[in-house]
Design an enzyme around this catalytic site. Structure first.
Site, PDB file in Angstrom:
ATOM      1  NE  ARG A   1       1.483  -7.258  -5.547  1.00 26.33           N
ATOM      2  CZ  ARG A   1       1.802  -7.516  -4.293  1.00 26.33           C
ATOM      3  NH1 ARG A   1       2.392  -8.622  -3.980  1.00 26.33           N
ATOM      4  NH2 ARG A   1       1.497  -6.656  -3.326  1.00 26.33           N
ATOM      5  CB  THR A   2       2.407  -1.970 -10.014  1.00 32.25           C
ATOM      6  OG1 THR A   2       1.245  -2.665  -9.563  1.00 32.25           O
ATOM      7  CG2 THR A   2       2.089  -1.262 -11.316  1.00 32.25           C
TER       8      THR A   2
ATOM      9  CE  LYS B   1      12.621  21.242  -4.673  1.00 33.95           C
ATOM     10  NZ  LYS B   1      13.554  21.302  -5.791  1.00 33.95           N
TER      11      LYS B   1
ATOM     12  NE  ARG C   1       0.131   1.941  -8.131  1.00 35.47           N
ATOM     13  CZ  ARG C   1       0.061   0.709  -7.630  1.00 35.47           C
ATOM     14  NH1 ARG C   1       0.409   0.488  -6.383  1.00 35.47           N
ATOM     15  NH2 ARG C   1      -0.351  -0.294  -8.368  1.00 35.47           N
TER      16      ARG C   1
ATOM     17  CG  HIS D   1      -4.132  -1.293 -11.185  1.00 33.87           C
ATOM     18  ND1 HIS D   1      -3.086  -1.231 -12.086  1.00 33.87           N
ATOM     19  CD2 HIS D   1      -3.613  -1.766 -10.029  1.00 33.87           C
ATOM     20  CE1 HIS D   1      -1.989  -1.662 -11.488  1.00 33.87           C
ATOM     21  NE2 HIS D   1      -2.276  -1.990 -10.232  1.00 33.87           N
TER      22      HIS D   1
HETATM   23  C1  NCD Z   1      -3.643  -3.336  -6.228  1.00 38.05           C
HETATM   24  C2  NCD Z   1      -3.650  -1.832  -6.354  1.00 38.05           C
HETATM   25  O1  NCD Z   1      -2.622  -1.172  -6.171  1.00 38.05           O
HETATM   26  O2  NCD Z   1      -4.704  -1.318  -6.696  1.00 38.05           O
HETATM   27  N1  NCD Z   1      -2.361  -3.854  -6.119  1.00 38.05           N
HETATM   28  C3  NCD Z   1      -1.720  -4.211  -7.282  1.00 38.05           C
HETATM   29  O3  NCD Z   1      -1.268  -3.381  -8.048  1.00 38.05           O
HETATM   30  N2  NCD Z   1      -1.647  -5.524  -7.564  1.00 38.05           N
HETATM   31  C4  NCD Z   1      -4.585  -3.871  -5.230  1.00 38.05           C
HETATM   32  C5  NCD Z   1      -4.574  -3.350  -3.818  1.00 38.05           C
HETATM   33  O4  NCD Z   1      -3.803  -2.469  -3.458  1.00 38.05           O
HETATM   34  O5  NCD Z   1      -5.369  -3.881  -3.047  1.00 38.05           O
END
Ligand code: NCD
Length: 302
Positions: free
Chosen positions: A48-49, A78, A100, A128
Site C-alpha cells: 500500500r504505502t 555493497k 521506508r 509511520h
Molecule cells: C503497516 C506498516 O508497515 O507498519 N502497514 C502499512 O503501511 N499500512 C502495518 C503492518 O505492517 O502491520
C-alpha cells in the site's frame, strides 16, 4: 494546536478534494503544480504505502524513481550507509524522498543529511506518520469529527509503528480517550506512556479485550497485526495471536455508530466475515491512502 492544527485541517481538506477528483475521474494536474520527480526508497516490504505514494505522485503530474528492494538491490548490498545514499539521491534534485527503513530513527538520520524533504514511510518499530494521517482522515470521514472519541487500540502496541504515530497525532485533539489492549509483552512503549499524561488525552491499559469492552463503548476499534518479524526470538507468537482475534460475536456487542479500522495487512486477527459489516472501515481506510498521500506530496512539494 494552532499552526499545526491549521496544517492538519488543510491536509484533510485538500485530501477530500483529491478524493472527489479521484471518484469523478477529474485530473488535478495544473500549471500551478510542480512537475518534478520524487524518489521512493524502500528497505522493507510494502504494498500500500509504496504504490499509493507512487500513484499519488503520478496523479499530481510528477514522475517517480524507485528502489523497491533497497536492502538487496541498492548499494546497501555493497555496504553503503543510508546517509551516503540519501546525500546522493537528494543531490539529483528530487522534490522529495519517501523512505521506508528497517531501523527506528532512520528517517531522522536521513533528514539530517538530505537536501530534499524526506517523508518517513515507516522506520522499523518507530513511526509511520503518513499512515496516522490516513487514519485521522478516515476517522473524520467516518465519524464527521476528530475529537471526543474513545479509541480502543488492540494487538501489538509495542512494535506496531502505526499505533505510535496514531497515538501521537490523536493526543493533540480534545477529549481523546485511548483504551489500550495488548498482552503485557506488547504494551505501548514507555516513551509514549510517559508522554501521554502531559497531553490532553486520557488512557487506560488492559490485557483482556472482554474486560475492556465491558468497561468502555469505543467509537473506534483500531486493530493491528502482531509484528511477528520484530519479536525477540522464541516469543510464543501463536498463543498471543489467539487472544487478540476480532470475531463477529465481539463485533455484535459494539455500538452501531462505531467503526473498525486496521492499517493492513490483516492476517487472521480480523475474521473475514466482519468485512461485510458496515462498521468495517479498513478497506475504505486503505483507499484513503491515495488522496491523503496526494495531499502530503502536494504540501511538501508546493
Ligand atoms: C503497516 C506498516 O508497515 O507498519 N502497514 C502499512 O503501511 N499500512 C502495518 C503492518 O505492517 O502491520
Amino acid at each position: 494546536m494552532d499552526g499545526e492544527g491549521n496544517v492538519l485541517a488543510g491536509l484533510l481538506t485538500t485530501a477530500h478534494g483529491f478524493e472527489t477528483a479521484i471518484a469523478t475521474g477529474r485530473s488535478v494536474i495544473s500549471s500551478r503544480r510542480s512537475r518534478g520527480s520524487i524518489a521512493t526508497l524502500f528497505y522493507e516490504p510494502s504494498t500500500r504505502t509504496r504504490l499509493s505514494f507512487e500513484l499519488a505522485a503520478l496523479r499530481l503530474g510528477k514522475s517517480v524513481v524507485s528502489t523497491e528492494h533497497a536492502k538487496d538491490f541498492s548499494s546497501a548490498v555493497k555496504g553503503e550507509t543510508l546517509e551516503d545514499t540519501i546525500r546522493v539521491i537528494s543531490s539529483y534534485g528530487v522534490e522529495a524522498i519517501v523512505l521506508r527503513h528497517t531501523e527506528n530513527g532512520a528517517a531522522s538520520r536521513a533528514v539530517a543529511v538530505s537536501s530534499a524533504p524526506v517523508i518517513n514511510a515507516g522506520d522499523g518499530d518507530g513511526e509511520h506518520p503518513t499512515q496516522a494521517l490516513i487514519d485521522l482522515y478516515t476517522i473524520w470521514r467516518e465519524m464527521d469529527r476528530t475529537d471526543n472519541l474513545t479509541v480502543l487500540i488492540a494487538g501489538d502496541l509495542r512494535f506496531g509503528r502505526t499505533v505510535h504515530s496514531l497515538v501521537e497525532l490523536l493526543a493533540r485533539f480534545h477529549g481523546m480517550h485511548f483504551v489500550l489492549v495488548s498482552p503485557p509483552e506488547l504494551q505501548l512503549p514507555p516513551r509514549l506512556t510517559k508522554w501521554l499524561p502531559k497531553t490532553k488525552a486520557r488512557f487506560t491499559e488492559y490485557v483482556s479485550l472482554s474486560v475492556a469492552l465491558k468497561k468502555h463503548k469505543p467509537d473506534i476499534l483500531y486493530w493491528t497485526r502482531l509484528q511477528r518479524e520484530r519479536f525477540p526470538p522464541a516469543t510464543e507468537f501463536q498463543n498471543l495471536a489467539e487472544q487478540y482475534r476480532l470475531t463477529p460475536k465481539i463485533v455484535s456487542s459494539l455500538p452501531k455508530s462505531s467503526r473498525i479500522m486496521h492499517p493492513l495487512p490483516r492476517l487472521d486477527e480480523i475474521d473475514s466475515k466482519i468485512d461485510r459489516d458496515p462498521r468495517a472501515a479498513y478497506f475504505r481506510q486503505a483507499a484513503h491512502g491515495l488522496p491523503v498521500r496526494m495531499a502530503i506530496l502536494d504540501w511538501v512539494t508546493g
